[in-house]
Design a protein around this motif. Structure first.
Motif, PDB file in Angstrom:
ATOM      1  N   TYR A  11       0.918  -1.186   0.011  1.00 20.61           N
ATOM      2  CA  TYR A  11      -0.079  -0.088   0.136  1.00 20.61           C
ATOM      3  C   TYR A  11       0.791   1.164  -0.033  1.00 20.61           C
ATOM      4  N   VAL A  12       1.994   1.238   0.837  1.00 14.67           N
ATOM      5  CA  VAL A  12       2.899   2.465   1.049  1.00 14.67           C
ATOM      6  C   VAL A  12       3.684   2.553  -0.382  1.00 14.67           C
ATOM      7  N   ALA A  13       4.150   1.596  -1.055  1.00 15.50           N
ATOM      8  CA  ALA A  13       4.737   1.758  -2.234  1.00 15.50           C
ATOM      9  C   ALA A  13       3.610   2.389  -3.304  1.00 15.50           C
ATOM     10  N   GLU A  14       2.469   1.978  -3.461  1.00 17.13           N
ATOM     11  CA  GLU A  14       1.384   2.375  -4.207  1.00 17.13           C
ATOM     12  C   GLU A  14       1.281   3.859  -4.106  1.00 17.13           C
ATOM     13  N   VAL A  15       0.954   4.233  -2.794  1.00 18.75           N
ATOM     14  CA  VAL A  15       0.858   5.653  -2.344  1.00 18.75           C
ATOM     15  C   VAL A  15       2.138   6.627  -2.720  1.00 18.75           C
ATOM     16  N   MET A  16       3.155   5.994  -2.682  1.00 14.10           N
ATOM     17  CA  MET A  16       4.515   6.897  -2.757  1.00 14.10           C
ATOM     18  C   MET A  16       4.583   6.958  -4.372  1.00 14.10           C
ATOM     19  N   GLU A  17       4.189   5.958  -5.066  1.00 20.17           N
ATOM     20  CA  GLU A  17       4.498   6.107  -6.292  1.00 20.17           C
ATOM     21  C   GLU A  17       3.406   7.115  -6.963  1.00 20.17           C
ATOM     22  N   TYR A  18       2.178   7.127  -6.486  1.00 28.20           N
ATOM     23  CA  TYR A  18       1.229   8.153  -6.872  1.00 28.20           C
ATOM     24  C   TYR A  18       1.654   9.785  -6.470  1.00 28.20           C
ATOM     25  N   ILE A  19       2.124   9.730  -5.163  1.00 29.60           N
ATOM     26  CA  ILE A  19       2.566  10.937  -4.599  1.00 29.60           C
ATOM     27  C   ILE A  19       3.793  11.392  -5.758  1.00 29.60           C
ATOM     28  N   ALA A  20       4.804  10.659  -6.118  1.00 29.19           N
ATOM     29  CA  ALA A  20       5.717  11.049  -6.948  1.00 29.19           C
ATOM     30  C   ALA A  20       5.294  11.593  -8.119  1.00 29.19           C
ATOM     31  N   SER A  21       3.914  11.079  -8.751  1.00 30.56           N
ATOM     32  CA  SER A  21       3.392  11.688 -10.240  1.00 30.56           C
ATOM     33  C   SER A  21       2.839  12.967  -9.998  1.00 30.56           C
ATOM     34  N   LEU A  22       2.719  13.634  -8.712  1.00 28.96           N
ATOM     35  CA  LEU A  22       1.854  14.775  -8.520  1.00 28.96           C
ATOM     36  C   LEU A  22       3.127  15.963  -8.351  1.00 28.96           C
ATOM     37  N   LYS A  23       2.459  17.081  -8.873  1.00 28.58           N
ATOM     38  CA  LYS A  23       3.367  18.547  -8.801  1.00 28.58           C
ATOM     39  C   LYS A  23       3.476  19.034  -7.383  1.00 28.58           C
ATOM     40  N   GLU A  24       4.556  19.006  -7.105  1.00 29.56           N
ATOM     41  CA  GLU A  24       4.670  19.906  -5.631  1.00 29.56           C
ATOM     42  C   GLU A  24       3.623  19.522  -4.583  1.00 29.56           C
ATOM     43  N   PRO A  25       3.714  18.159  -4.504  1.00 24.92           N
ATOM     44  CA  PRO A  25       2.433  17.825  -3.582  1.00 24.92           C
ATOM     45  C   PRO A  25       2.497  18.073  -1.993  1.00 24.92           C
ATOM     46  N   LEU A  26       1.770  18.317  -1.282  1.00 30.79           N
ATOM     47  CA  LEU A  26       1.629  18.662   0.237  1.00 30.79           C
ATOM     48  C   LEU A  26       1.060  17.475   0.731  1.00 30.79           C
ATOM     49  N   VAL A  27       1.703  16.598   1.521  1.00 22.42           N
ATOM     50  CA  VAL A  27       1.072  15.385   1.957  1.00 22.42           C
ATOM     51  C   VAL A  27       0.759  15.544   3.448  1.00 22.42           C
ATOM     52  N   MET A  28      -0.225  15.076   3.947  1.00 19.20           N
ATOM     53  CA  MET A  28      -0.749  15.004   5.251  1.00 19.20           C
ATOM     54  C   MET A  28      -1.382  13.718   5.622  1.00 19.20           C
ATOM     55  N   LEU A  29      -0.904  13.287   6.753  1.00 18.86           N
ATOM     56  CA  LEU A  29      -1.403  11.636   7.273  1.00 18.86           C
ATOM     57  C   LEU A  29      -2.623  12.045   8.414  1.00 18.86           C
ATOM     58  N   GLU A  30      -3.334  11.161   8.432  1.00 20.39           N
ATOM     59  CA  GLU A  30      -4.425  10.901   9.386  1.00 20.39           C
ATOM     60  C   GLU A  30      -5.043  12.236   9.782  1.00 20.39           C
ATOM     61  N   GLN A  31      -5.577  13.314   8.750  1.00 21.44           N
ATOM     62  CA  GLN A  31      -6.253  14.461   8.926  1.00 21.44           C
ATOM     63  C   GLN A  31      -7.598  14.180   9.393  1.00 21.44           C
ATOM     64  N   ARG A  32      -7.729  15.069  10.541  1.00 24.86           N
ATOM     65  CA  ARG A  32      -9.331  15.252  10.900  1.00 24.86           C
ATOM     66  C   ARG A  32      -9.919  16.018   9.810  1.00 24.86           C
ATOM     67  N   LEU A  33     -10.980  15.478   9.165  1.00 27.21           N
ATOM     68  CA  LEU A  33     -11.685  16.360   8.104  1.00 27.21           C
ATOM     69  C   LEU A  33     -13.186  16.722   8.741  1.00 27.21           C
ATOM     70  N   ASP A  34     -13.407  17.793   8.717  1.00 28.42           N
ATOM     71  CA  ASP A  34     -14.669  18.283   9.472  1.00 28.42           C
ATOM     72  C   ASP A  34     -15.683  18.658   8.103  1.00 28.42           C
ATOM     73  N   PHE A  35     -16.736  17.824   8.201  1.00 24.96           N
ATOM     74  CA  PHE A  35     -17.823  18.350   7.324  1.00 24.96           C
ATOM     75  C   PHE A  35     -19.032  18.535   7.936  1.00 24.96           C
ATOM     76  N   SER A  36     -18.899  19.307   9.217  1.00 26.85           N
ATOM     77  CA  SER A  36     -20.211  19.468  10.073  1.00 26.85           C
ATOM     78  C   SER A  36     -20.785  20.662   9.391  1.00 26.85           C
ATOM     79  N   LYS A  37     -20.377  21.276   8.371  1.00 30.89           N
ATOM     80  CA  LYS A  37     -21.057  22.374   7.664  1.00 30.89           C
ATOM     81  C   LYS A  37     -22.364  21.793   7.178  1.00 30.89           C
ATOM     82  N   TYR A  38     -22.158  20.730   6.584  1.00 31.41           N
ATOM     83  CA  TYR A  38     -23.188  19.891   5.987  1.00 31.41           C
ATOM     84  C   TYR A  38     -23.953  18.801   6.668  1.00 31.41           C
TER      85      TYR A  38
END
Ligand code: SF4
Length: 385
Positions: free
Chosen positions: A87-114
């Motif tokens: 899984y890590v290898a796949e994710v890293m390969e994907y990240i490498a394909s992106l332009k100047e990626p900013l990567v965060m892990l285990e982020q709290r995502l708040d969608f309480s607006k909806y």
């Protein structure tokens, strides 16, 4: 609003968006923490540690995470590490394909607006070049889950958008599900504008109904993981409706009728199995008596109580070892677990063959190619190479 987030969870969104009343209705059923959930939590921890190290090794992160892998955890195994490494290898390969990626892990995502109290955790969140990626690791080995218009992932996407849109001007949201144990992955892309439109016009009104215990009881494939699935009247009604089939005239079923019945059979089967499991559990655990039914001992096969003792007796009676023992190699799954996925492939890949699976009827939208089709021939050709 304390505790509200538990009522309208992202993982149950597919359910409460379709069956609004399920959110409150489910609350009366006992919460059952499962071993699978605990294993999944550990797999996520391992993934976070390994991804953190890989990100710092590749220069995306300045600091290398100091957290160590707990190999004493009851769920640790070589196989688990192998799956996560893949899984890590796949994710890293994907990240490498992106332009100047900013990567965060285990982020709290708040969608309480909806969704009142709504939040989730994004395993990997990436911002790059006007796009936002949310990657969700699913460690279970149950069923493949598609990212295509997956409400859980779409809510995560909304949460990520809420946090990063004002800073990075996001136009596109890409959602990914990775299921390493099923060797399955899927992705779905949606514009930020369409995602917000879905949130405002579909999610928010339905979340409001669900929170009030209003809206509809609607049975469907989302009943599968509902806590009320065993004795929900709406589900029973919907399934019994399925059996009231309007047959065309004539002594034989038509092709269309058989196709239609096959489509209904899997949901009916699942419902009957849920009822059977529920009735048995109640009878066994709580001594529940169901009218017209009784609990009896099931049929069983004879087996040896102590194999070593049996061997000792027979060898003592001069029976030959080769006559009384059947030596068998461990099965492929056990062997893979014993060696670890990498070593298993290294040593045994050429010794493993995969016989053609038994023909199975599946709905047209199943991902597998149709037998006899060009896509099926291509798949066979790839497997033979
Ligand atoms: S079992 Fe199905 S119909 Fe009943 S509450 Fe749950 S999701 Fe709704």
């Amino acid at each position: 609003m304390p505790g509200v987030h538990a009522i309208l969870s992202a993982s149950a969104a597919h359910r409460w968006l379709n069956c609004n009343q399920s959110a409150l209705f489910e609350k009366q059923y006992e919460e059952q923490g499962s071993e699978y959930a605990a294993e999944g939590t550990f797999a996520h921890e391992v993934a976070e540690i390994k991804l953190g190290r890989a990100l710092s090794d590749a220069g995306y992160w300045k600091e290398r995470p100091s957290r160590r892998l707990n190999k004493n955890n009851e769920f640790w195994s070589v196989a688990l590490e192998d799956y996560i490494d893949g899984y890590v290898a796949e994710v890293m390969e994907y990240i490498a394909s992106l332009k100047e990626p900013l990567v965060m892990l285990e982020q709290r995502l708040d969608f309480s607006k909806y969704v009142p109290g709504g939040f989730g955790t994004g395993d990997v969140v990436i911002v790059s070049d006007g796009a936002l990626d949310v990657i969700d690791l699913k460690y279970g080995k149950g069923v493949p889950v598609s990212a295509e218009r997956n409400p859980q992932l779409m809510l995560y996407g909304l949460g990520a958008l809420e946090t990063y849109d004002c800073l990075y001007d996001i136009e596109t949201v890409r959602l990914h599900i990775k299921q390493p144990r099923l060797d399955d992955a899927s992705s779905y892309q949606i514009s930020a504008a369409e995602l917000i439109d879905w949130a405002e016009n579909e999610v928010a009104p339905k979340a409001e109904l669900a929170m009030k215990g209003e809206g509809s009881f609607e049975a469907g494939e989302w009943c599968r993981f509902c806590k009320a699935r065993k004795d929900c009247r709406a589900r029973a009604k919907a399934n019994l409706e399925l059996t009231k089939y309007e047959f065309a005239p004539g002594p034989q079923l038509t092709d269309d009728e058989i196709g239609d019945i096959l489509g209904k059979a899997s949901e009916l089967k699942r419902w009957v199995e849920d009822i059977e499991a529920f009735a048995l559990e109640q009878a066994e655990k709580n001594g529940k008596k169901w009218p017209g039914w009784k609990l009896v001992e099931g049929r069983s096969n004879r087996r040896y109580s102590d194999e070593d003792k049996i061997a000792e007796i027979l060898l003592g009676e001069n029976y030959r070892e080769e006559d009384i023992f059947n030596k068998k190699l461990k099965g492929i799954g056990d062997m893979e677990r014993l060696l670890g996925k990498k070593k298993f492939c290294e040593l045994l890949a050429e010794q493993i063959t995969k016989p053609q699976g038994k023909p199975t009827l599946v709905p047209e939208n199943d991902k597998r190619p149709e037998l006899g089709s060009i896509a099926s021939a291509e798949k066979d050709f790839k497997e033979d190479k």
